[in-house]
Design a protein around this motif. Structure first.
Motif, PDB file in Angstrom:
ATOM      1  N   ILE A  34       0.837  -1.205   0.000  1.00  0.00           N
ATOM      2  CA  ILE A  34       0.000   0.000   0.000  1.00  0.00           C
ATOM      3  C   ILE A  34       0.868   1.250   0.000  1.00  0.00           C
ATOM      4  CG2 ILE A  34      -1.582   1.385   1.407  1.00  0.00           C
ATOM      5  CD1 ILE A  34      -2.923  -1.201   2.265  1.00  0.00           C
ATOM      6  N   SER A  38       1.217   3.919  -3.160  1.00  0.00           N
ATOM      7  CA  SER A  38       0.593   5.226  -2.934  1.00  0.00           C
ATOM      8  C   SER A  38       1.346   6.355  -3.621  1.00  0.00           C
ATOM      9  CB  SER A  38       0.466   5.511  -1.437  1.00  0.00           C
ATOM     10  OG  SER A  38       1.745   5.635  -0.859  1.00  0.00           O
ATOM     11  N   THR A  39       2.635   6.202  -3.827  1.00  0.00           N
ATOM     12  CA  THR A  39       3.423   7.251  -4.485  1.00  0.00           C
ATOM     13  C   THR A  39       3.758   6.896  -5.929  1.00  0.00           C
ATOM     14  OG1 THR A  39       5.447   6.266  -3.631  1.00  0.00           O
ATOM     15  CG2 THR A  39       4.446   8.020  -2.328  1.00  0.00           C
TER      16      THR A  39
END
Length: 115
Positions: A34, A38-39
């Motif tokens: 995760i 996310s980036t």
């Protein structure tokens, strides 16, 4: 006959403990995925401006900060998973506690036995 039942129950408890440990380990891998996704990591895309400005400059470039963020998120997700599993086990057991306080005089022991 009860010997086999006790052995089966013990084996069931061991397997359920192993399953709980496996769920926490897999949740740890999920937590790292995760944060990585996310980036835009490992998605073969250029990271967005907010990721470069805030995440890379503030969290990844300083030594040890990104590792600490990952570990904190791992512990948070694993803790939440363990709490959820305990809650679900409690709900599945169907235990109901009912406490009643009866304020009634008992005149004799015969009355107690008839009650």
């Amino acid at each position: 006959n009860t010997k086999f039942l006790v052995a089966a129950t013990a084996a069931n408890e061991r397997s359920s403990s192993s399953l709980a440990i496996m769920q926490v380990v897999l949740a740890g891998g999920f937590a790292f995925d995760i944060i990585d996704r996310s980036t835009g990591g490992t998605l073969n895309i250029d990271p967005s401006d907010w990721a470069v400005r805030y995440v890379f400059a503030g969290l990844i470039d300083p030594i040890g900060v990104w590792f600490t963020v990952n570990i904190v998120f791992l512990f948070f997700l694993c803790y939440a998973l363990v709490r959820l599993m305990r809650y679900l086990v409690g709900e599945a057991m169907g235990i109901l506690t009912l406490r009643i306080k009866l304020n009634k005089k008992i005149r004799s022991e015969d009355g107690l036995h008839s009650f």
